[in-house]
Enzyme design. Structure first.
Site, PDB file in Angstrom:
ATOM      1  N   GLU A  72      -3.037   5.719   7.417  1.00 26.33           N
ATOM      2  CA  GLU A  72      -2.009   6.586   7.046  1.00 26.33           C
ATOM      3  C   GLU A  72      -2.595   7.990   6.814  1.00 26.33           C
ATOM      4  OE1 GLU A  72      -0.768   5.402   3.026  1.00 26.33           O
ATOM      5  OE2 GLU A  72       0.128   7.455   2.613  1.00 26.33           O
ATOM      6  N   ASP A  97      -2.411   3.640   1.623  1.00 33.23           N
ATOM      7  CA  ASP A  97      -2.877   3.957   0.241  1.00 33.23           C
ATOM      8  C   ASP A  97      -2.202   2.700  -0.567  1.00 33.23           C
ATOM      9  OD1 ASP A  97      -4.026   6.139   0.796  1.00 33.23           O
ATOM     10  OD2 ASP A  97      -2.313   7.715   0.282  1.00 33.23           O
ATOM     11  N   ASP A 107      -0.303   2.846  -3.084  1.00 31.64           N
ATOM     12  CA  ASP A 107       0.630   3.419  -4.152  1.00 31.64           C
ATOM     13  C   ASP A 107       2.024   3.535  -3.485  1.00 31.64           C
ATOM     14  OD1 ASP A 107       0.635   5.020  -2.184  1.00 31.64           O
ATOM     15  OD2 ASP A 107       0.337   6.995  -3.355  1.00 31.64           O
ATOM     16  N   ASP A 156       4.153   5.378  -2.057  1.00 30.92           N
ATOM     17  CA  ASP A 156       4.147   6.088  -0.669  1.00 30.92           C
ATOM     18  C   ASP A 156       3.531   5.012   0.379  1.00 30.92           C
ATOM     19  OD1 ASP A 156       5.757   8.268  -1.428  1.00 30.92           O
ATOM     20  OD2 ASP A 156       4.027   9.485  -1.303  1.00 30.92           O
TER      21      ASP A 156
END
Ligand code: 0RA
Length: 646
Positions: free
Chosen positions: A431, A509, A511, A513
């Site tokens: 990403e 990631d 998290d 997102d």
């Protein structure tokens, strides 16, 4: 009525040998000894009760997860007979519980769940349990017998009176066999819900004694459906907008094969056909699904031709066009199912194709004649699908032609590995360009390639297919991976013969997102490159959440527990300990990323199964679909995704 204790000698050896084989090679009987195999024991136990329901004697099945992860499955059927089995000179109960495949020899149910993934018999559950207790309510009495690792440790005992009938099985899986012993409530309840839809009128309950609700009761659910498959289709399409008011429902029986089908069209573009044989999910489809597809194409085609609806089209309509935005369940009950395919998840009985096709065809034909408005809406959708498919083919051909013209045809953003051997090569889909840069520095370029994906890839739920092939990131995935879509006999197939990497690793990631993008990418693979998932090529990387540091020493931690452990390890003195929370891959340098996430000797890779991808697909439909209420409910109940703006 009870047998004598003790003499489990010579005459039993053959039976015990059977169960020894199960303990020696559990994978042969229940697939695996991981969490999947562990749950398989419950499916096996429930299947026996379902058979009793199919025979017409049972309408309630209760499952309990006890505090120690032992399981009870109770039914209100006739109860396993406890009388003497003449030939084997022991009680029928003991034979059913200790002889491989004996269960089916006693009852004359038409639809035995045999030959496929399930159906190895309750004796396998017994063989793989450190303790199993059978309690039978029958003929006004209660009988019990206990076993350990498949061997009786008590005789069949009569322990009291009862005004009920039924079979209660409690088992504790053997720690010597299974890698994990912890049951998942959601896995069990999802399957029980499915069972309720597939067997209308049957009630299935689950109680989890490991967890209490706010009102002090144990966590529990009850599943019961009067509408059966019609309700199942509505449930599956909850987050989509239907274009017909009621699911179309077909039921029939021919040559002892029972057919039940429900279908509905929504405003989306994807095809969702779920199929079952004797209540078992046939993930790879088979002759029943072929029969269904055949009927759909035949009847709609005929209707369109008869009513002159396709006359303006400049290209042929094919089978797929009748299935865009279709959600359907095809359930058949077959006396002697033959299963084939990679995971034995495909029905092979050839006679079933015609039976399903005739049954669905008749109902569909009548439906179209009686509901001209609905028929018109569906046919309009079919025409749109054919038009879009034609546009998509042109777009795809353009992309594929362009790649041939630009030399290697590989995306400019791909940092390829040196190896040309797909079996040893990996590609990381990363990403963002910045994390992509770090990964490029950190990788072992001999066998690891990096393809950065920018931003959120296209919303594949809403997009028309030809738009998908125009999307830069998606084009890069096709060309970078070396897979292409081809048309064969009017059906699209994914050609993975030239797949350039046998491991495709999604690295996002850790998290909100990141998990959203992970869901998007998985959904894309599920819908457009599913064979990569079914062939085990798709993985998810696990970057650490924390680094806990004291002086020059440090540890990486993947969860809260490990973080606490590391802090204790370093003496718990907060003044000297530094905890870094990694919010994204970008916060790690190349060496850290290699050490924690990319180095094959230390990293954690999660292999994606079709179930994982179906989960992602559902999450995605809820998040991105048209309907607002389920989306809100979903977001409110899933804190992990709470911050996504939709
Ligand atoms: C053998 C014969 C009969 C029933 C069953 C087995 C039976 C097995 C299981 C396993 C779980 N629940 C079950 N319920 C019934 C038929 C007995 C009769 O004819 O009365």
């Amino acid at each position: 009525m009870s047998t004598e204790n003790g003499n489990y000698g010579a005459e039993n050896i053959q039976a015990l040998e059977g169960l020894e084989a199960v303990r020696k090679r559990p994978g042969m009987y229940i697939g695996s000894t991981d969490t999947k195999g562990l749950h398989h024991l419950v499916w096996e136990a429930i299947d026996n009760s379902i058979d009793e329901h199919l025979a017409g004697y049972c309408d309630l099945i209760e499952t309990i997860i006890h505090e120690d992860n032992s399981i009870t499955v109770k039914d209100n059927g006739r109860g396993i007979p406890t009388g003497m089995h003449e030939k084997l000179q022991k009680s029928a109960l003991e034979v059913v519980m200790t002889v491989l495949h004996a269960g089916g020899k006693f009852d004359k149910n038409t639809y035995k769940v045999s030959g496929g993934l399930h159906g190895v018999g309750i004796s396998c559950v017994n063989a793989l349990s450190i303790l199993l207790k059978a309690e039978i309510h029958r003929e006004g009495k209660v009988f019990t017998q206990e076993y350990s690792q498949g061997k009786p440790i008590t005789p069949v005992k009569e322990i009291g009176n009862s005004d009920k009938t039924g079979t209660y099985i409690t088992f504790k899986p053997d720690a010597e066999i299974f890698e994990t012993l912890v049951y998942k409530f959601d896995t069990l309840s999802t399957r029980l819900r499915e069972m309720a839809y597939l067997n209308k009128g049957l009630t299935l309950t689950i109680i989890d004694e490991r967890e209490t609700e706010d009102d002090g009761t144990f966590k529990h659910e009850t599943f019961h459906s009067e509408g059966g498959l019609k309700e199942f289709v509505r449930y599956l399409d909850e987050s989509r907008t239907s274009i017909i008011p009621e699911p179309i429902y077909a039921i029939g029986k021919e040559e002892n094969v029972e057919v039940e089908v429900a279908l509905q069209y929504n405003t989306g573009y994807t095809e969702n056909i779920y199929s079952f044989v004797n209540n078992i999910n046939t993930r790879e489809g088979g002759t029943h699904v072929s029969g269904f597809k055949r009927a759909l194409a035949r009847v709609f085609k005929q209707y369109g031709d008869d009513n002159n609806l396709f006359s303006k089209l400049k290209f042929a309509i094919n089978g797929e066009d009748f299935r865009e935005g279709l959600t359907a369940i095809v359930s058949v009950k077959v006396p002697e199912p033959q299963f084939k395919g990679q995971t034995k998840g495909e029905l092979g009985n050839s006679e079933v194709t015609g039976i399903v096709s005739r049954c669905v065809g008749d109902v569909l034909k009548a439906y179209l004649e009686e509901n001209p408005n609905q028929a018109k809406r569906v046919v309009e959708k079919v025409i749109l699908a054919a038009t879009a498919r034609n546009a998509a083919r042109k777009a795809r051909e353009m992309v594929q032609r362009k790649n041939v013209l630009t030399g290697s045809g590989l995306p400019g953003k791909l940092s390829d590995c040196s190896s040309k051997d797909p079996a040893e090569s990996e590609i990381f889909l990363v990403e963002g360009d910045s994390a992509g840069g770090t990964a490029k520095q950190g990788r072992d370029r001999n066998f690891q390639a990096i393809l950065p994906l920018r931003g959120k890839i296209l919303n594949v739920e809403k997009a028309l297919e030809y738009r998908i092939y125009e999307n830069e990131e998606i084009k890069n995935m096709f060309t970078g991976l070396g897979v292409s879509i081809e048309e064969k006999d009017g059906e699209r197939i994914l050609n993975i013969e030239k797949l350039r990497y046998h491991k495709v690793v999604i690295m996002c990631d850790a998290d909100v997102d990141g998990s959203h993008i992970e869901t998007l990418i998985l959904t894309f693979f599920f819908r457009y490159m599913r064979p990569l998932i079914t062939n085990g090529h798709i993985y998810i990387a696990s970057p650490p959440l924390y680094q806990v540091k004291k002086g020059k020493q440090f540890r990486y931690c993947w969860n809260e527990e490990e973080r606490k452990e590391a802090m204790e390890f370093y003496g718990g003195d907060m003044a000297n300990i530094k905890v870094q929370r990694y919010k994204g891959l970008g916060e790690m340098n190349a060496e850290q990323l290699w050490d924690t996430t990319m180095d094959p000797t230390t990293r954690i890779l999660k292999k994606i199964t079709v179930e994982d991808a179906i989960g992602a697909n559902n999450i995605f439909s809820v998040l991105m679909g048209d309907e607002v209420p389920p989306r809100r409910a979903f977001i409110e109940s899933h804190a992990k995704y709470a911050k996504i703006d939709v």
